[in-house]
Write a protein that holds these residues in place. Structure first.
Motif, mmCIF file in Angstrom:
data_model
loop_
_atom_site.group_PDB
_atom_site.id
_atom_site.type_symbol
_atom_site.label_atom_id
_atom_site.label_comp_id
_atom_site.label_asym_id
_atom_site.label_seq_id
_atom_site.Cartn_x
_atom_site.Cartn_y
_atom_site.Cartn_z
ATOM 1 N N PRO A 23 -10.010 19.638 -11.740
ATOM 2 C CA PRO A 23 -9.977 19.304 -13.160
ATOM 3 C C PRO A 23 -8.854 18.318 -13.455
ATOM 4 C CG PRO A 23 -9.031 21.470 -12.792
ATOM 5 C CD PRO A 23 -9.586 20.993 -11.471
ATOM 6 N N VAL A 24 -9.080 17.461 -14.422
ATOM 7 C CA VAL A 24 -8.078 16.495 -14.847
ATOM 8 C C VAL A 24 -7.403 17.058 -16.090
ATOM 9 C CG1 VAL A 24 -7.675 14.160 -15.675
ATOM 10 C CG2 VAL A 24 -9.383 14.581 -13.909
ATOM 11 N N ILE A 25 -6.082 17.162 -16.037
ATOM 12 C CA ILE A 25 -5.310 17.712 -17.143
ATOM 13 C C ILE A 25 -4.405 16.625 -17.677
ATOM 14 C CG2 ILE A 25 -3.608 19.454 -17.794
ATOM 15 C CD1 ILE A 25 -4.639 21.099 -15.383
ATOM 16 N N GLY A 26 -4.337 16.459 -18.971
ATOM 17 C CA GLY A 26 -3.396 15.489 -19.527
ATOM 18 C C GLY A 26 -4.062 14.445 -20.391
ATOM 19 N N GLY A 27 -3.301 13.396 -20.638
ATOM 20 C CA GLY A 27 -3.723 12.350 -21.556
ATOM 21 C C GLY A 27 -4.805 11.457 -21.002
ATOM 22 N N LYS A 28 -5.475 10.777 -21.929
ATOM 23 C CA LYS A 28 -6.565 9.886 -21.573
ATOM 24 C C LYS A 28 -6.063 8.526 -21.101
ATOM 25 C CE LYS A 28 -9.600 11.988 -24.955
ATOM 26 N NZ LYS A 28 -10.345 11.796 -26.182
ATOM 27 N N HIS A 29 -4.814 8.197 -21.380
ATOM 28 C CA HIS A 29 -4.306 6.856 -21.109
ATOM 29 C C HIS A 29 -3.414 6.788 -19.874
ATOM 30 C CE1 HIS A 29 -6.011 5.686 -24.897
ATOM 31 N NE2 HIS A 29 -5.364 6.669 -25.493
ATOM 32 N N THR A 30 -3.437 7.818 -19.046
ATOM 33 C CA THR A 30 -2.626 7.835 -17.827
ATOM 34 C C THR A 30 -3.558 7.760 -16.626
ATOM 35 O OG1 THR A 30 -0.988 9.221 -18.916
ATOM 36 C CG2 THR A 30 -0.905 9.131 -16.522
ATOM 37 N N SER A 31 -3.175 6.950 -15.656
ATOM 38 C CA SER A 31 -3.993 6.845 -14.455
ATOM 39 C C SER A 31 -3.099 6.603 -13.249
ATOM 40 C CB SER A 31 -4.998 5.698 -14.592
ATOM 41 O OG SER A 31 -4.317 4.469 -14.720
ATOM 42 N N TYR A 32 -3.635 6.882 -12.088
ATOM 43 C CA TYR A 32 -2.923 6.617 -10.847
ATOM 44 C C TYR A 32 -3.150 5.171 -10.441
ATOM 45 C CZ TYR A 32 -1.676 11.423 -9.824
ATOM 46 O OH TYR A 32 -1.116 12.665 -9.874
ATOM 47 N N GLY A 33 -2.134 4.588 -9.831
ATOM 48 C CA GLY A 33 -2.249 3.229 -9.320
ATOM 49 C C GLY A 33 -1.891 3.213 -7.848
ATOM 50 N N ASP A 34 -2.019 2.070 -7.239
ATOM 51 C CA ASP A 34 -1.666 1.883 -5.834
ATOM 52 C C ASP A 34 -0.148 1.826 -5.723
ATOM 53 O OD1 ASP A 34 -1.357 1.141 -3.204
ATOM 54 O OD2 ASP A 34 -2.329 -0.803 -3.414
ATOM 55 N N SER A 35 0.452 2.767 -4.983
ATOM 56 C CA SER A 35 1.912 2.804 -4.871
ATOM 57 C C SER A 35 2.465 1.569 -4.160
ATOM 58 C CB SER A 35 2.368 4.073 -4.137
ATOM 59 O OG SER A 35 1.887 4.064 -2.811
ATOM 60 N N LYS A 36 1.615 0.863 -3.421
ATOM 61 C CA LYS A 36 2.032 -0.364 -2.750
ATOM 62 C C LYS A 36 1.652 -1.613 -3.551
ATOM 63 C CE LYS A 36 3.579 1.301 1.212
ATOM 64 N NZ LYS A 36 4.914 1.119 1.688
ATOM 65 N N GLY A 37 0.995 -1.422 -4.681
ATOM 66 C CA GLY A 37 0.599 -2.547 -5.519
ATOM 67 C C GLY A 37 1.820 -3.226 -6.130
ATOM 68 N N ILE A 38 1.687 -4.494 -6.424
ATOM 69 C CA ILE A 38 2.802 -5.251 -6.998
ATOM 70 C C ILE A 38 2.976 -4.856 -8.458
ATOM 71 C CG2 ILE A 38 3.616 -7.554 -7.607
ATOM 72 C CD1 ILE A 38 2.190 -8.579 -5.107
ATOM 73 N N GLU A 44 12.957 -6.400 -14.573
ATOM 74 C CA GLU A 44 14.035 -5.558 -14.054
ATOM 75 C C GLU A 44 13.656 -5.062 -12.666
ATOM 76 O OE1 GLU A 44 14.340 -2.593 -17.101
ATOM 77 O OE2 GLU A 44 15.643 -3.839 -18.326
ATOM 78 N N PHE A 45 14.640 -4.547 -11.949
ATOM 79 C CA PHE A 45 14.436 -4.050 -10.591
ATOM 80 C C PHE A 45 13.391 -2.936 -10.630
ATOM 81 C CE2 PHE A 45 15.354 -1.742 -6.713
ATOM 82 C CZ PHE A 45 15.605 -2.764 -5.822
ATOM 83 N N GLY A 46 12.376 -3.007 -9.770
ATOM 84 C CA GLY A 46 11.302 -2.021 -9.787
ATOM 85 C C GLY A 46 10.880 -1.575 -8.402
ATOM 86 N N SER A 47 9.784 -0.829 -8.375
ATOM 87 C CA SER A 47 9.310 -0.223 -7.126
ATOM 88 C C SER A 47 8.918 -1.271 -6.086
ATOM 89 C CB SER A 47 8.122 0.697 -7.414
ATOM 90 O OG SER A 47 7.039 -0.026 -7.966
ATOM 91 N N THR A 48 8.321 -2.361 -6.504
ATOM 92 C CA THR A 48 7.937 -3.412 -5.557
ATOM 93 C C THR A 48 9.178 -4.020 -4.908
ATOM 94 O OG1 THR A 48 5.950 -3.904 -6.825
ATOM 95 C CG2 THR A 48 6.702 -5.602 -5.292
ATOM 96 N N ASP A 49 10.223 -4.217 -5.705
ATOM 97 C CA ASP A 49 11.474 -4.764 -5.173
ATOM 98 C C ASP A 49 12.072 -3.816 -4.133
ATOM 99 O OD1 ASP A 49 11.209 -6.839 -7.100
ATOM 100 O OD2 ASP A 49 12.099 -5.515 -8.591
ATOM 101 N N LEU A 50 12.080 -2.526 -4.459
ATOM 102 C CA LEU A 50 12.608 -1.522 -3.528
ATOM 103 C C LEU A 50 11.834 -1.561 -2.216
ATOM 104 C CD1 LEU A 50 13.712 2.052 -4.333
ATOM 105 C CD2 LEU A 50 12.175 1.662 -2.441
ATOM 106 N N GLN A 51 10.509 -1.592 -2.300
ATOM 107 C CA GLN A 51 9.682 -1.603 -1.098
ATOM 108 C C GLN A 51 9.892 -2.877 -0.285
ATOM 109 O OE1 GLN A 51 5.838 -1.030 -2.865
ATOM 110 N NE2 GLN A 51 6.032 1.195 -2.894
ATOM 111 N N MET A 52 9.981 -4.023 -0.957
ATOM 112 C CA MET A 52 10.192 -5.286 -0.233
ATOM 113 C C MET A 52 11.532 -5.290 0.487
ATOM 114 S SD MET A 52 8.622 -8.497 -2.376
ATOM 115 C CE MET A 52 9.771 -8.409 -3.718
ATOM 116 N N ILE A 53 12.576 -4.812 -0.190
ATOM 117 C CA ILE A 53 13.910 -4.773 0.421
ATOM 118 C C ILE A 53 13.918 -3.840 1.615
ATOM 119 C CG2 ILE A 53 16.263 -3.917 0.052
ATOM 120 C CD1 ILE A 53 16.083 -5.137 -2.782
ATOM 121 N N ALA A 54 13.402 -2.623 1.432
ATOM 122 C CA ALA A 54 13.416 -1.636 2.517
ATOM 123 C C ALA A 54 12.628 -2.136 3.729
ATOM 124 C CB ALA A 54 12.859 -0.302 2.021
ATOM 125 N N GLU A 55 11.452 -2.699 3.505
ATOM 126 C CA GLU A 55 10.639 -3.181 4.613
ATOM 127 C C GLU A 55 11.291 -4.366 5.320
ATOM 128 O OE1 GLU A 55 6.747 -3.865 2.970
ATOM 129 O OE2 GLU A 55 6.476 -1.727 2.540
#
Length: 195
Positions: A23-38, A44-55
């Protein structure tokens, strides 16, 4: 022919019977995205920046050849010299995780975790709560051969139409005994937003 049809029907029934939809619980406007997506929500500094630096840093350090024989490395907190909050510990945790998975290095307790390590040794050895034959003995921690440390800085430029942010992440591996830097690298990221 009938046996194949029956086998196929049973297989389909089993597969469809095993698949339950969660079952899906929660709001209608929230969705999962690709964690590796840009991620380009802001400049501002974000998840893509963190991944690029670490890799980038992990690849560079692993390919440098300095970490032969899986030496012990102690990781120091990365200094945040930017004007924004950046969880630099997440950058070093990603680098450590990737190096550990590749079998390139082992890691000693870092500065933040050292007190927890000491507290655990004291608890086992000084409280009398544990069977002596099972306690971890003091004086057996492995010292680090290398120290990994770095910094992240930024230059922000604004105009009425644009905001430009330039990030520079620097990392170095220092031999603890000699004090010599054995490896250094940097990753630069520029993000521009039109207003």
């Amino acid at each position: 022919m009938l046996a194949r049809f029956t086998l196929a029907a049973v297989t389909i029934a089993l597969v469809s019977g095993c698949s339950t939809s969660s079952p899906v619980i929660g709001g209608k406007h929230t969705s999962y995205g690709d964690s590796k997506g840009i991620e380009l929500v802001t400049n501002e500094f974000g998840s893509t920046d963190l991944q690029m630096i670490a890799e980038s840093m992990t690849r560079s350090l692993a390919q440098s050849g300095v970490l032969q024989g899986r030496p012990v490395v102690q990781v120091y907190d990365v200094k945040n010299k930017t004007s924004e909050y950046i969880d630099t510990r997440e950058i070093t945790t990603s680098i450590k995780t990737q190096l550990m998975k590749s079998g390139t290095a082992r890691f000693a307790s870092d500065n933040a975790d050292m007190q927890s390590q000491v507290d655990q040794l004291k608890l086992q050895n000084q409280t009398g709560l544990y069977k002596k034959s099972t306690t971890a003995r003091t004086g057996n921690m492995i010292a680090a051969k290398y120290r990994l440390e770095g910094s992240i800085s930024s230059i922000v430029k604004r105009s009425s139409d644009y905001k430009d942010v330039f990030y520079k992440f620097s990392l170095q591996l220092v031999d603890v005994e000699s004090g010599l830097a054995e490896w250094m690298d940097e990753k630069e990221i520029r993000k521009t937003t039109e207003r």
